[in-house]
Design a protein around this motif. Structure first.
Motif: not given
Length: 230
Positions: A26-41
């Motif tokens: 269930r956790v795998d299903n509901e978790t998403s990913e975010l790639v942030a570049s340096a300095g990004q809020t």
DNA sequence: TCATTAAATTGTT
DNA sequence: AACAATTTAATGA
């Protein structure tokens, strides 16, 4: 559905490894990913907290900009760490910014998933208690340091916390971070951070190089923070 | 690959 | 806070 990368991260995290297969699915299903570049809020202050954040790779900080424009960093979180449970628990407006210090990859666990874990998984609760307890200890020591002016000790403590293997199992011994950011993190001037780092290098506790530091002895660093030989 | 330049980081006052 | 020195990254021949 989480990517393989995220699934693996959750499966090897301190709390994820103790979930049942069904819970993890269930956790795998509901978790998403975010790639942030340096300095990004990653998450702005003032927004309702919808996620609990895991740092898969990179380094993020929790910071605040005062009305006068002075930035203050409250805590830094390296790979393997989790942040934002306080606001998710209270379902409140996030009081601080979460900023990526360099290119980072984050796992986003929705607040609903977080609360579900809280009500169904004992290992998850255990992890949360450990995490909150560790944070509390961290800030208690900070208060101690703020009353006695020992910037070297204080910087040593902040760095030791960053390499706390109990909280951040994934942290490598080398961390890409500028001395300026270390100064923000420790709440001291860049000059003092610079001086402290070279002192700690002299003591053979770490090695500083351009844009990064390598920890040689975390235990000794911790000891130095509480028992200086000066 | 090498030289030049800009940008980031560090050292010093 | 300001400035100089150093390191890295980017660019183009």
């Amino acid at each position: 559905m989480a990517s393989e990368r995220i699934k693996e991260f959750i499966a090897s995290s301190l709390w994820g490894k103790n979930l049942t297969a069904e819970q993890r699915r269930r956790v795998d299903n509901e978790t998403s990913e975010l790639v942030a570049s340096a300095g990004q809020t990653v998450c702005h202050r003032g927004v309702r907290s919808e996620y609990w954040y895991g740092v898969v790779e990179g380094l993020v900080k929790v910071s605040n900009v005062s009305r006068s424009g002075r930035p203050t960093t409250l805590v830094g979180i390296p790979a393997g760490g989790w942040i934002g449970e306080g606001s998710v628990l209270k379902n409140e407006i996030r009081p601080y910014d979460v900023v990526a210090l360099r290119d980072s990859r984050l796992a986003l666990v929705p607040a609903s998933t977080f609360h579900w874990l809280l009500s169904t998984s004992l290992p998850f609760n255990r992890f949360l208690i450990d995490q909150l307890n560790a944070r509390l200890a961290q800030f208690v020591i900070r208060v101690e340091h703020s009353r006695s002016f020992h910037p070297d000790r204080h910087v040593a403590h902040c760095l030791a916390e960053l390499f706390n293997t109990a909280l951040y199992p994934g942290t490598a011994t080398t961390l890409q971070i500028s001395q300026e950011e270390i100064a923000f993190l420790a709440g001291v001037s860049r000059q003092l951070a610079n001086r402290a780092l070279r002192r700690l290098e002299d003591e053979k506790l770490l090695q500083v190089s351009y844009g990064s530091i390598r920890i040689i002895n975390v235990e000794a660093l911790r000891t130095f923070a509480s028992n200086p030989e000066d």
